[in-house]
Design a protein around this motif. Structure first.
Motif, PDB file in Angstrom:
ATOM      1  N   SER A 132     -15.179 -30.314   0.263  1.00  0.00           N
ATOM      2  CA  SER A 132     -15.924 -31.320   1.026  1.00  0.00           C
ATOM      3  C   SER A 132     -17.348 -31.468   0.499  1.00  0.00           C
ATOM      4  O   SER A 132     -17.851 -32.591   0.341  1.00  0.00           O
ATOM      5  CB  SER A 132     -15.942 -30.929   2.512  1.00  0.00           C
ATOM      6  OG  SER A 132     -14.626 -30.852   3.040  1.00  0.00           O
TER       7      SER A 132
ATOM      8  N   THR B 268     -17.174 -33.319  -2.748  1.00  0.00           N
ATOM      9  CA  THR B 268     -16.929 -34.753  -2.551  1.00  0.00           C
ATOM     10  C   THR B 268     -18.208 -35.459  -2.107  1.00  0.00           C
ATOM     11  O   THR B 268     -18.528 -36.563  -2.584  1.00  0.00           O
ATOM     12  CB  THR B 268     -15.810 -34.954  -1.521  1.00  0.00           C
ATOM     13  OG1 THR B 268     -14.628 -34.287  -1.982  1.00  0.00           O
ATOM     14  CG2 THR B 268     -15.514 -36.429  -1.305  1.00  0.00           C
ATOM     15  N   ALA B 269     -18.970 -34.839  -1.214  1.00  0.00           N
ATOM     16  CA  ALA B 269     -20.229 -35.435  -0.772  1.00  0.00           C
ATOM     17  C   ALA B 269     -21.200 -35.572  -1.932  1.00  0.00           C
ATOM     18  O   ALA B 269     -21.873 -36.619  -2.091  1.00  0.00           O
ATOM     19  CB  ALA B 269     -20.843 -34.567   0.336  1.00  0.00           C
TER      20      ALA B 269
ATOM     21  N   GLY C  79     -18.810 -39.438   6.547  1.00  0.00           N
ATOM     22  CA  GLY C  79     -17.522 -38.793   6.326  1.00  0.00           C
ATOM     23  C   GLY C  79     -16.687 -38.825   7.584  1.00  0.00           C
ATOM     24  O   GLY C  79     -17.182 -38.635   8.692  1.00  0.00           O
TER      25      GLY C  79
ATOM     26  N   PHE D 112     -12.677 -34.996   5.682  1.00  0.00           N
ATOM     27  CA  PHE D 112     -13.944 -34.983   4.957  1.00  0.00           C
ATOM     28  C   PHE D 112     -15.085 -34.657   5.921  1.00  0.00           C
ATOM     29  O   PHE D 112     -15.890 -33.739   5.690  1.00  0.00           O
ATOM     30  CB  PHE D 112     -14.131 -36.347   4.285  1.00  0.00           C
ATOM     31  CG  PHE D 112     -15.341 -36.447   3.393  1.00  0.00           C
ATOM     32  CD1 PHE D 112     -16.025 -35.320   2.933  1.00  0.00           C
ATOM     33  CD2 PHE D 112     -15.805 -37.702   2.992  1.00  0.00           C
ATOM     34  CE1 PHE D 112     -17.133 -35.435   2.102  1.00  0.00           C
ATOM     35  CE2 PHE D 112     -16.906 -37.826   2.161  1.00  0.00           C
ATOM     36  CZ  PHE D 112     -17.576 -36.692   1.719  1.00  0.00           C
ATOM     37  N   GLY D 113     -15.145 -35.367   7.033  1.00  0.00           N
ATOM     38  CA  GLY D 113     -16.189 -35.092   8.014  1.00  0.00           C
ATOM     39  C   GLY D 113     -16.045 -33.723   8.646  1.00  0.00           C
ATOM     40  O   GLY D 113     -17.029 -33.100   9.056  1.00  0.00           O
TER      41      GLY D 113
ATOM     42  N   HIS E  64     -15.144 -30.982   7.085  1.00  0.00           N
ATOM     43  CA  HIS E  64     -15.293 -29.937   6.063  1.00  0.00           C
ATOM     44  C   HIS E  64     -13.962 -29.248   5.803  1.00  0.00           C
ATOM     45  O   HIS E  64     -13.910 -28.040   5.569  1.00  0.00           O
ATOM     46  CB  HIS E  64     -16.343 -28.891   6.493  1.00  0.00           C
ATOM     47  CG  HIS E  64     -17.717 -29.446   6.690  1.00  0.00           C
ATOM     48  ND1 HIS E  64     -18.727 -29.297   5.770  1.00  0.00           N
ATOM     49  CD2 HIS E  64     -18.243 -30.179   7.705  1.00  0.00           C
ATOM     50  CE1 HIS E  64     -19.819 -29.891   6.215  1.00  0.00           C
ATOM     51  NE2 HIS E  64     -19.537 -30.452   7.385  1.00  0.00           N
TER      52      HIS E  64
ATOM     53  N   ALA F 128     -11.013 -39.329   0.314  1.00  0.00           N
ATOM     54  CA  ALA F 128     -12.268 -39.234   1.065  1.00  0.00           C
ATOM     55  C   ALA F 128     -12.270 -40.329   2.129  1.00  0.00           C
ATOM     56  O   ALA F 128     -12.473 -41.517   1.819  1.00  0.00           O
ATOM     57  CB  ALA F 128     -13.460 -39.392   0.132  1.00  0.00           C
TER      58      ALA F 128
ATOM     59  N   VAL G 122     -13.997 -42.401   4.847  1.00  0.00           N
ATOM     60  CA  VAL G 122     -15.417 -42.681   5.093  1.00  0.00           C
ATOM     61  C   VAL G 122     -15.590 -43.962   5.894  1.00  0.00           C
ATOM     62  O   VAL G 122     -14.677 -44.783   6.018  1.00  0.00           O
ATOM     63  CB  VAL G 122     -16.203 -42.835   3.761  1.00  0.00           C
ATOM     64  CG1 VAL G 122     -16.172 -41.549   2.954  1.00  0.00           C
ATOM     65  CG2 VAL G 122     -15.679 -44.010   2.958  1.00  0.00           C
TER      66      VAL G 122
ATOM     67  N   VAL H 131     -22.756 -37.982   5.193  1.00  0.00           N
ATOM     68  CA  VAL H 131     -22.504 -37.215   3.963  1.00  0.00           C
ATOM     69  C   VAL H 131     -23.354 -37.671   2.780  1.00  0.00           C
ATOM     70  O   VAL H 131     -23.601 -36.878   1.866  1.00  0.00           O
ATOM     71  CB  VAL H 131     -21.010 -37.264   3.564  1.00  0.00           C
ATOM     72  CG1 VAL H 131     -20.144 -36.537   4.580  1.00  0.00           C
ATOM     73  CG2 VAL H 131     -20.517 -38.697   3.365  1.00  0.00           C
TER      74      VAL H 131
END
Length: 997
Positions: A688, A691-692, A719, A723-724, A726, A734, A736, A819
């Motif tokens: 995560s 990715t951020a 995120g 993703f948001g 973690h 991802a 978003v 993110v």
């Protein structure tokens, strides 16, 4: 008279001769029994030559005290001084064995058994021992006679008249004679039973292999047949009664102690099976049911007592099956299972003192030799020996083991067995632990000829030999394979092509021909590179063979070596940094994902080292973002900038995957991570954060390319989903939301166009075909889903959520977290959605019903056709969806009142719910375990197959690899599936109670 404060000359002489308590020795020498020889220098010299002079002197005084009269005492002393053979033997035994000194004190005339010194006495056999036991007519007298014979073996052992192998063989011969005597006693006690049956006693284990210890269980198998005309069931009952009586005669404790336990647990079905079977019953069991280890045990089978014809028939019938074991369908997984060290059952405090089972111990040598016998003994009858050292010599003569390796292993094994013998001889107790008492270590060292500094010398020699065994244990399998393909030493015996192929198959390689070609390419030649490879490969091949796919491991290693072989640091890293080689072997043989990531940039091998340049620890988001933004600044144009960012992502994905594999498989330096939840959390957080950082770098590159330093609108990425939370996996998209806010004075249409162009360009650049894995951006959780605009202003979000938001959208917002992009805008978006996801007063009944309806619809509509719901890690009962929706329902209902529930992370929210009393600790643990296991299954599938999946693979090798990642050894894929079903079933019961109730 000695002056006050000065030591007597006797005291000084005693110190010089190795006494540790000269004062006590002086008092013993002053005993009336020793008066005739007190000043004789011969006695003192002889005592000083023993392993423990103090113990020897004490034992001698006890023996003299036990003599029945002065005449017998004088006879003993005269013989002791005049006859050096008796002196060396008797004092040698008294200085090495308290137990035999006790025996001599009880049976004062048995010292005469040590007087004889004739050529035939030097190497005694079964017939000699049978004569020594012939007068025993009950269990007590048998024990006395046994100890008398044992006294003779020990005397010649401690004097060096026989070596360790001869000692072990004589102990086995004495055991044979004892079993025969015990059977004779049993038959004499029940002649009617003896008349009904033929009974053969087959020695197994160390007794069968002619390599018995001083104190050891004697492993046996009993075979029985009815005599002609007798009823078979009745005959078998009679044979069982005789066998049971034999075992009691040897094992039971009497006034003279016991001899040794007779252990029949190696028989078919172990202790659950009948004690005595017919030959046909034995044969049927081994043909249909026996496991590989049972054939390994039969390597040492030897008829020793009872009916010799029946014993010979047993061996003739079963020996062919032993040499067919390597052809069995399950031989490879069984071998892989057996190769794992059985040290977990040894108490931690004892591991470093274990001579037998510890690393570099006797078991390592014995297992390695037996496995090579099973693999190559089919075609080479010279390997058909039950004795470890004889088999090792035959393996070397046939080229199956390097001669130098065999010589070192032989020396180490002899030393370790000598240590074991001397340790057991002291008190005649069964133990394989090196003592930690200083006095015991001193006696042990002196008994092995180490006189200058016996304790330090003993420990040095022991560690050196154990180190040799550890090093050669793996090398023994693979060095001859390299010699066979490299062909560097003309004239030396080496493996034939067929023998090399057999060995590769036995070690788990599915395509031995290809594997041997890889070895030839890596190890042939006289270059320094080939020489280092020949040093590394024996160990690496063992690690590959320990995986579910050894062929892939070796192939991947060849690819990496071809790519990096000319770089100066690569082979040096593997050779010199302890962790690097094993880490690489684990990573290359664990599946497709990590090797694929590595092949795209092989220099990432450096991450596997344990020096300053290495390290598999995760890097934080700030550090990753700093690196990606720096890469963007250096790059010329957005395309190259994003390519550099994707390169960083690939390298860090490899770092995360490698750390996950090493933590899941474990290495010599780093045991398997005990906390599976911690492994999952580390992977989720690392992917995560990566990715951020990737999105932050890509955003900067796109903005700089199109607008310079400043975009006409503030822009933030939120995120969502995993993703948001973690909790991203290796194959996750991802999820978003994109939010923007026109800058002061900027045209709103121009700002909206700019924001949409940014999103479009980011998605394009992150999916451009290249050597680096793509990052898919999924914005389907935005308002109105796929039908809604891709980017909205903060005000538009506010208006939508105020008027139109649906329950599923509020539910999805539980995972929302800023993110990348404009931090202030991201913070304000989170403040906007907090009242929606944590509503005051919780949810009304209609909203709860709607959530349950959505969940039920998802279960019925989204599960792939043909998939087994019970094994679907995401949507199946007790899977990720079940746990997450249950936790999220609690967050929607109680998040406004309970601050701990206001988190995007599933496990943290579950722990907070438990702390708040919303769920019991037991139910919380059940859900947590299910969520962790399901997440690890998804990670494992991606690591093994190289593509995302929510179900277990159907390919057997892939399924086995998933099993290894999850901690299940070879052949236990079924156990893994059962564990998953069981865990998911328990979790589903909690979900039904909390979510659907």
């Amino acid at each position: 008279m000695t002056a006050p404060g000065r030591r007597s000359s006797t005291f000084t002489r005693l110190l010089r001769h190795g006494f540790t308590d000269p004062s006590a020795a002086e008092r013993l020498l002053d005993a009336v029994e020793l008066a005739p020889v007190r000043d004789d220098p011969v006695l003192l010299e002889a005592l000083g030559a023993t392993a423990d002079p103090d113990l020897a002197l004490h034992g001698l005084v006890r023996l003299l005290e036990a003599q029945p009269d002065p005449t017998a005492r004088r006879e003993l002393l005269d013989t002791l001084i005049a006859a050096k053979p008796l002196r060396d033997r008797l004092l040698g035994v008294l200085g090495a064995s308290e137990a035999l000194a006790d025996h001599l004190a009880r049976h004062a005339g048995d010292w005469r058994a040590l007087v004889t010194y004739e050529p035939r006495d030097l190497h005694r056999g079964v017939e000699d021992f049978e004569r020594g036991l012939a007068e025993a007519d009950d269990p007590v007298s048998l024990r006395v006679a046994y100890r008398r014979c044992l006294l003779s073996i020990a005397a010649r052992d401690v004097c060096g008249t026989i070596d360790v192998a001869e000692t072990a063989a004589e102990l086995a011969d004495l055991a044979t004679a004892t079993l025969r005597a015990a059977l004779a006693l049993a038959e004499a006690a029940a002649p009617e039973d003896a008349a009904l049956c033929r009974l053969a006693v087959i020695a197994m284990g160390k007794c069968g292999g002619h390599e018995l210890n001083y104190v050891s269980d004697v492993d046996v198998i009993f075979v029985g047949e009815a005599v002609e005309g007798a009823d078979e069931p009745r005959a078998l009952r009679a044979a069982t009664a005789l066998a049971s009586h034999l075992m009691r005669i040897c094992s039971e404790t009497t006034v003279e102690g016991s001899i040794w336990p007779v252990d029949a647990n190696l028989r078919p079905e172990g202790r659950n099976g009948p004690l005595v079977r017919t030959l046909s019953s034995h044969l049927a069991y081994y043909q249909r049911w026996a496991k590989t280890w049972e054939f390994q045990a039969l390597l040492k089978a030897r008829p020793v007592a009872g009916d010799p014809g029946l014993g010979a028939e047993y061996v003739a019938a079963l020996q062919p099956l032993v040499w067919q074991a390597a052809d069995r369908e399950n031989f490879v997984p069984d071998v892989q299972k057996m190769r794992r060290r059985v040290v977990e059952n040894i108490p931690a405090a004892e591991v470093d003192r274990q001579l037998k089972l510890g690393p570099g111990g006797l078991r390592d040598v014995e297992f390695a030799v037996q496995l090579l016998q099973l693999v190559h003994g089919r075609a080479d009858t010279s390997l058909h020996s039950g004795t470890t050292l004889d088999a090792l010599e035959a393996l070397a003569a046939g080229g199956y083991v390097g001669r130098a390796d065999a010589a070192q292993l032989d020396e180490a094994y002899r030393f370790l067995r000598s240590m074991e013998h001397r340790i057991q001889l002291h008190r005649l107790r069964r133990t394989h632990l090196v003592p930690d008492d200083e006095a015991d270590l001193r006696r042990l060292g002196r008994s092995l000829g180490l006189r200058t500094d016996p304790v330090a010398g003993l420990l040095r020699a022991w560690k050196r030999h154990a180190s040799v065994v550890r090093r050669l244990h793996e090398k023994l399998f693979y060095r001859p394979l390299l010699d066979a393909v490299a062909q560097l030493a003309p004239g030396e015996a080496r493996l034939s092509a067929e023998a090399a192929r057999e060995r590769m198959v036995a070690l788990g390689y599915a395509d031995p021909a290809a594997a041997l070609r890889h070895l030839e390419a890596l190890a042939s030649g006289v270059t320094r590179k080939a020489a280092i490879q020949r040093t590394l490969l024996p160990v690496l091949l063992g690690w590959f063979a320990d995986s579910a796919d050894p062929d892939a491991g070796l192939l991947n290693f060849r690819k990496v070596s071809d790519a990096l072989g000319k770089t100066p640091w690569y082979l040096r890293l593997l050779r010199d940094e302890g962790a690097a080689a094993e880490n690489l072997a684990r990573v290359l043989s664990a599946g497709r994902l990590a090797p694929d990531l590595l092949m795209r940039a092989p220099e990432a091998v450096a991450l596997l080292g344990d020096g300053n340049a290495g390290g598999l620890g995760p890097r934080g988001r700030a550090q990753l973002e700093q690196e990606t933004l720096a890469a963007v600044r250096r790059a010329d144009g957005a395309v190259r900038a994003v390519a550099a960012v994707r390169g960083v992502r690939r390298r860090e994905l490899f770092r995360t995957a490698a750390a996950d594999i090493v933590g899941s498989y474990g290495t010599e330096a780093q045991p398997v991570e005990a906390d599976q939840g911690a492994l999952v959390d580390r992977v989720g957080a690392a992917v995560s954060d990566l990715t951020a950082a990737t999105l932050a770098g890509t955003l900067r590159a796109v903005v700089r390319e199109g607008w310079g330093d400043t975009l006409p609108t503030r822009f933030a990425i939120i995120g969502m989903g995993r993703f948001g939370g973690h909790e991203l996996g290796y194959g996750s998209d991802a999820d978003v939301l994109f939010v923007h806010e026109p800058r002061d004075g900027a045209d709103e249409r121009e700002a909206a166009d700019a924001a949409n162009k940014v999103v479009s360009e980011m998605r394009r650049l992150l999916q451009v075909p290249s050597a680096d894995p793509p990052l898919l951006i999924d914005a389907d959780l935005r308002p109105e889903g796929k039908s809604g605009p891709l980017v909205r202003t903060l005000k538009s979000y506010e208006a939508y959520y105020r008027r139109w938001s649906l329950v599923w959208e509020r539910h999805a917002l539980l995972r929302a977290e800023f993110v990348a992009g404009d931090e202030d805008l991201g913070r304000r978006f989170i403040e906007l959605v907090d009242p929606l996801r944590y509503p005051a007063g919780g949810l009304d009944d209609d909203a709860v019903r709607e959530i349950r309806r959505l969940k039920a619809r998802m279960e019925s509509e989204r599960l792939p056709r043909g998939a087994d719901p019970k094994l679907h890690a995401k949507l199946g009962p007790g899977g990720l969806s079940d746990v997450e929706w249950t936790v999220q329902l609690m967050q929607l209902r109680h998040g406004h009142e309970e601050a701990g529930l206001r988190t995007t992370r599933t496990r943290a929210a579950l722990a907070a719910a438990c702390e708040a009393g919303l769920i019991s600790a037991e139910n919380a643990t059940t859900l947590d375990e299910a969520w962790v296991l399901a997440t690890r299954v998804r990670n494992a599938v991606m690591l093994v197959r190289g593509r995302a999946g929510d179900t277990f693979p159907t390919d057997p090798r892939e399924l086995a690899a998933v099993g290894r990642y999850l901690g299940h050894g070879p052949g236990h894929a079924g156990d893994m599936l059962d564990e998953y079903r069981r865990t998911a079933r328990r979790a589903r019961a909690v979900v039904d109670e909390l979510f659907y109730a």
